[in-house]
Design a protein around this motif. Structure first.
Motif, PDB file in Angstrom:
ATOM      1  N   GLN A  14       0.825  -1.205   0.000  1.00 30.76           N
ATOM      2  CA  GLN A  14       0.000   0.000   0.000  1.00 30.76           C
ATOM      3  C   GLN A  14       0.865   1.264   0.000  1.00 30.76           C
ATOM      4  O   GLN A  14       0.489   2.277  -0.598  1.00 30.76           O
ATOM      5  CB  GLN A  14      -0.962   0.005   1.194  1.00 30.76           C
ATOM      6  N   ASP A  15       2.029   1.200   0.661  1.00 30.76           N
ATOM      7  CA  ASP A  15       2.965   2.325   0.631  1.00 30.76           C
ATOM      8  C   ASP A  15       3.426   2.570  -0.809  1.00 30.76           C
ATOM      9  O   ASP A  15       3.474   3.703  -1.280  1.00 30.76           O
ATOM     10  CB  ASP A  15       4.193   2.056   1.503  1.00 30.76           C
ATOM     11  N   ARG A  16       3.773   1.491  -1.493  1.00 31.02           N
ATOM     12  CA  ARG A  16       4.247   1.606  -2.880  1.00 31.02           C
ATOM     13  C   ARG A  16       3.154   2.192  -3.776  1.00 31.02           C
ATOM     14  O   ARG A  16       3.405   3.091  -4.572  1.00 31.02           O
ATOM     15  CB  ARG A  16       4.689   0.241  -3.420  1.00 31.02           C
ATOM     16  N   ILE A  17       1.932   1.734  -3.618  1.00 34.07           N
ATOM     17  CA  ILE A  17       0.816   2.239  -4.424  1.00 34.07           C
ATOM     18  C   ILE A  17       0.614   3.726  -4.164  1.00 34.07           C
ATOM     19  O   ILE A  17       0.440   4.517  -5.097  1.00 34.07           O
ATOM     20  CB  ILE A  17      -0.472   1.432  -4.120  1.00 34.07           C
ATOM     21  N   LYS A  18       0.667   4.116  -2.907  1.00 31.92           N
ATOM     22  CA  LYS A  18       0.470   5.524  -2.522  1.00 31.92           C
ATOM     23  C   LYS A  18       1.567   6.399  -3.132  1.00 31.92           C
ATOM     24  O   LYS A  18       1.285   7.449  -3.702  1.00 31.92           O
ATOM     25  CB  LYS A  18       0.464   5.631  -0.997  1.00 31.92           C
ATOM     26  N   VAL A  19       2.809   5.985  -3.018  1.00 29.77           N
ATOM     27  CA  VAL A  19       3.929   6.761  -3.550  1.00 29.77           C
ATOM     28  C   VAL A  19       3.862   6.830  -5.080  1.00 29.77           C
ATOM     29  O   VAL A  19       4.072   7.898  -5.660  1.00 29.77           O
ATOM     30  CB  VAL A  19       5.275   6.168  -3.067  1.00 29.77           C
ATOM     31  N   GLN A  20       3.547   5.721  -5.720  1.00 26.51           N
ATOM     32  CA  GLN A  20       3.438   5.713  -7.185  1.00 26.51           C
ATOM     33  C   GLN A  20       2.382   6.696  -7.671  1.00 26.51           C
ATOM     34  O   GLN A  20       2.530   7.293  -8.729  1.00 26.51           O
ATOM     35  CB  GLN A  20       3.096   4.306  -7.696  1.00 26.51           C
ATOM     36  N   ARG A  21       1.339   6.875  -6.891  1.00 28.34           N
ATOM     37  CA  ARG A  21       0.251   7.759  -7.276  1.00 28.34           C
ATOM     38  C   ARG A  21       0.708   9.216  -7.352  1.00 28.34           C
ATOM     39  O   ARG A  21       0.247   9.962  -8.194  1.00 28.34           O
ATOM     40  CB  ARG A  21      -0.913   7.611  -6.285  1.00 28.34           C
ATOM     41  N   VAL A  22       1.610   9.637  -6.473  1.00 21.53           N
ATOM     42  CA  VAL A  22       2.028  11.038  -6.451  1.00 21.53           C
ATOM     43  C   VAL A  22       3.318  11.310  -7.216  1.00 21.53           C
ATOM     44  O   VAL A  22       3.580  12.445  -7.597  1.00 21.53           O
ATOM     45  CB  VAL A  22       2.148  11.589  -5.011  1.00 21.53           C
TER      46      VAL A  22
END
Length: 122
Positions: A14-22
């Motif tokens: 979920q951290d990776r998904i969040k960072v990829q989004r921004v």
């Protein structure tokens, strides 16, 4: 496939998904899936050539995140540490505009919309 010169290490999916989004930058994001054992960490370092790349460590502020950061710093002394405010506890729970500011401060290119605070969207 050309290997990216920079890598960002996070704890969870979920951290990776969040960072990829921004993020707008081409940065490889590695997910440790929690605390690694020393052997698994050494394998990750070798597989992704982490001694030869710019490495950023971005873990949570809870006990497991602090433990992982310490272990990563021992093995990757050249790594740059990125920190979230303790009140958010986890990278995935950090507001997008705060996350974008942290990444931008580390000279990573972020999507401009994510630099705007929540008042922008109200």
């Amino acid at each position: 496939m050309e290997e990216l010169s920079r890598v960002l290490i996070v704890e969870g999916k979920q951290d990776r998904i969040k960072v990829q989004r921004v993020l707008e930058d081409d940065i490889q994001i590695l997910c440790t899936y929690g605390t690694l054992g020393l052997h698994a960490l050494e394998e990750m370092i070798d597989e992704f050539l982490l001694y030869e790349r710019d490495v950023f460590i971005f873990t949570d502020t809870d006990d497991s995140g602090v433990k992982l950061r310490k272990m990563l710093n021992q093995e990757l002394s050249h790594a740059e540490n990125l920190f979230i405010d303790r009140r958010y506890r986890q990278v995935e729970d950090t507001p997008d505009h705060v996350l974008a500011s942290i990444l931008q401060a580390a000279n990573m290119k972020v999507k401009v919309d994510y630099l705007k605070g929540p008042e922008y969207y109200e």
